[in-house]
Design a protein around this motif. Structure first.
Motif, PDB file in Angstrom:
ATOM      1  N   PRO A 156       4.083 -10.333  -3.540  1.00 30.92           N
ATOM      2  CA  PRO A 156       2.852 -10.684  -3.262  1.00 30.92           C
ATOM      3  C   PRO A 156       1.899  -9.484  -3.131  1.00 30.92           C
ATOM      4  O   PRO A 156       0.920  -9.710  -3.322  1.00 30.92           O
ATOM      5  N   VAL A 157       2.412  -8.447  -2.542  1.00 33.37           N
ATOM      6  CA  VAL A 157       1.529  -7.340  -2.296  1.00 33.37           C
ATOM      7  C   VAL A 157       1.025  -6.734  -3.613  1.00 33.37           C
ATOM      8  O   VAL A 157      -0.035  -6.252  -3.683  1.00 33.37           O
ATOM      9  N   VAL A 158       1.916  -6.443  -4.597  1.00 36.02           N
ATOM     10  CA  VAL A 158       1.318  -5.896  -5.666  1.00 36.02           C
ATOM     11  C   VAL A 158       0.593  -6.885  -6.639  1.00 36.02           C
ATOM     12  O   VAL A 158      -0.401  -6.501  -6.980  1.00 36.02           O
ATOM     13  N   THR A 159       0.821  -8.200  -6.371  1.00 30.04           N
ATOM     14  CA  THR A 159      -0.148  -9.230  -7.150  1.00 30.04           C
ATOM     15  C   THR A 159      -1.551  -9.033  -6.289  1.00 30.04           C
ATOM     16  O   THR A 159      -2.559  -9.207  -7.276  1.00 30.04           O
ATOM     17  N   VAL A 160      -1.603  -9.161  -5.133  1.00 32.41           N
ATOM     18  CA  VAL A 160      -3.061  -9.132  -4.350  1.00 32.41           C
ATOM     19  C   VAL A 160      -3.573  -7.568  -4.928  1.00 32.41           C
ATOM     20  O   VAL A 160      -4.808  -7.622  -5.067  1.00 32.41           O
ATOM     21  N   ALA A 161      -2.757  -6.733  -4.852  1.00 34.55           N
ATOM     22  CA  ALA A 161      -3.415  -5.348  -5.227  1.00 34.55           C
ATOM     23  C   ALA A 161      -3.942  -5.506  -6.640  1.00 34.55           C
ATOM     24  O   ALA A 161      -5.097  -4.682  -6.808  1.00 34.55           O
ATOM     25  N   GLY A 162      -3.199  -5.862  -7.561  1.00 38.18           N
ATOM     26  CA  GLY A 162      -3.785  -6.121  -9.185  1.00 38.18           C
ATOM     27  C   GLY A 162      -5.024  -6.881  -8.866  1.00 38.18           C
ATOM     28  O   GLY A 162      -6.105  -6.654  -9.736  1.00 38.18           O
ATOM     29  N   MET A 163      -5.139  -8.212  -8.132  1.00 35.78           N
ATOM     30  CA  MET A 163      -6.240  -8.801  -8.356  1.00 35.78           C
ATOM     31  C   MET A 163      -7.269  -8.244  -7.749  1.00 35.78           C
ATOM     32  O   MET A 163      -8.511  -8.627  -7.943  1.00 35.78           O
ATOM     33  N   GLN A 164      -7.159  -7.152  -6.788  1.00 34.15           N
ATOM     34  CA  GLN A 164      -8.466  -6.753  -5.966  1.00 34.15           C
ATOM     35  C   GLN A 164      -8.860  -5.444  -6.625  1.00 34.15           C
ATOM     36  O   GLN A 164      -9.730  -4.983  -5.994  1.00 34.15           O
ATOM     37  N   PHE A 165      -8.137  -5.080  -7.796  1.00 38.10           N
ATOM     38  CA  PHE A 165      -8.711  -4.084  -8.603  1.00 38.10           C
ATOM     39  C   PHE A 165     -10.324  -3.905  -8.662  1.00 38.10           C
ATOM     40  O   PHE A 165     -10.845  -2.939  -8.450  1.00 38.10           O
ATOM     41  N   GLY A 166     -10.785  -4.982  -9.107  1.00 37.91           N
ATOM     42  CA  GLY A 166     -12.298  -5.098  -9.371  1.00 37.91           C
ATOM     43  C   GLY A 166     -13.043  -4.961  -8.182  1.00 37.91           C
ATOM     44  O   GLY A 166     -14.002  -4.409  -8.054  1.00 37.91           O
TER      45      GLY A 166
END
Length: 323
Positions: A246-256
């Motif tokens: 979930p950390v990697v998923t959130v980090a990718g989604m928050q890139f913008g």
């Protein structure tokens, strides 16, 4: 796998087209006349000159015609000419893209590495002092506005304790080779990278703590402990990998969102990236440059989401088998 990649690429192309159209229409609703801005840079102009400016930049054509011409050029990689800088928008953005990506990558790497470590530390003893300290610091870091954090760091490490520069990316006075230039850039990068990274460090530490606590309560963790596996191996080999999903998923989604936050940070520290360029272009009503920055930001977010999906499947092979 080929079908999935093809489907994702088609979705990405449709999303890019929709973003191009929407951004163009929204920009047209903004107040102000770009021709007046261009004329103002010239010190004023007559009605004939204003008409010539509008004709040169296609501002005299109907809205749908302008949209069609813009989409046709954009799909060929031509984002037009900057009204304010009088340079091709693509060249202008590419010259600023490197500093922004350096800032974002530094902030994201710092936030992920330190945040996950703090989250793991807090999860070892959820009711201990370390967990309480990490939780309080995370709440403070998450609630503080990024520009306020930047100003506080400037006051502390530039005014009170002058350790780091507060503006620009390099010191034009210093001379030296490649190594000295890299060290100078790293020196200038400390405060803006720390400012941008602190906000996301707080999120990742709390998310890692919650995810680790959930994983540590799973049946396979109890089985590993019952078999006599050391607590160190339980944390690193069995719990950490699953908790990172979930950390990697959130980090990718928050890139913008990180790129958006970079606009404020670059403005505070005069960092020569896309954020500063966007701020100056908005003030100058340089619509082609603003549209070009939005387009590149969309591309970066889409690429980040595709990479996030790939990394998530590496961390959890069940995702690859499920589709």
């Amino acid at each position: 796998m080929f079908r999935r990649i093809l489907r994702q690429l088609l979705y990405a192309a449709a999303l890019i087209l929709a973003v191009l159209v929407l951004n163009f229409l929204l920009i047209q609703l903004a107040p102000g006349d770009p021709a007046e801005v261009i004329a103002g840079e010239m010190g004023g102009a007559s009605a004939e000159v204003m008409a010539a400016i509008r004709e040169q930049y296609g501002l005299d054509k109907p809205l749908l015609t302008q949209l069609g011409l813009y989409l046709g050029r954009a799909l060929q990689g031509d984002l037009g000419m900057s009204y304010y800088y009088n340079r091709p928008v693509v060249d202008l953005i590419l010259s600023r893209l490197g500093p922004t990506m350096l800032l974002v990558a530094t902030a994201l790497g710092f936030a992920l590495i330190v945040g996950t470590r703090l989250g793991m530390l807090a999860s070892r003893n959820p009711r201990g002092i370390a967990s309480a300290v990490v939780t309080v610091l995370s709440l403070i870091g998450y609630s503080a506005p990024v520009f306020w954090t930047g100003l506080m760091l400037v006051i502390l490490f530039a005014a009170k304790i002058p350790l780091f520069p507060v503006a620009g990316m390099i010191d034009v006075v210093k001379q030296g080779g490649t190594l000295m230039r890299a060290l100078d850039i790293a020196h200038h990068l400390v405060l803006p990278g720390l400012t941008l990274g602190l906000v996301y460090l707080a999120q990742y530490s709390r998310l890692t703590r919650a995810s680790m606590l959930e994983v540590l309560g799973a049946d396979y963790i109890r089985t590993a402990r019952a078999k006599g596996v050391s607590e160190k191996l339980v944390f690193r080999r069995h719990a950490f990998r699953n908790a990172m999903l979930p950390v990697v998923t959130v980090a990718g989604m928050q890139f913008g969102a990180i790129i958006s936050g970079a606009v404020l940070v670059e403005t505070v520290f005069s960092w020569p990236g896309l954020g500063t360029l966007a701020f100056q272009s908005i003030l100058a009503r340089d619509y082609p440059t603003v549209l070009g920055i939005l387009f590149f930001s969309t591309l970066i977010v889409i690429i980040a989401n595709l990479l996030t999906d790939f990394v998530s499947r590496l961390l959890d092979p069940r995702l690859a088998k499920g589709r």
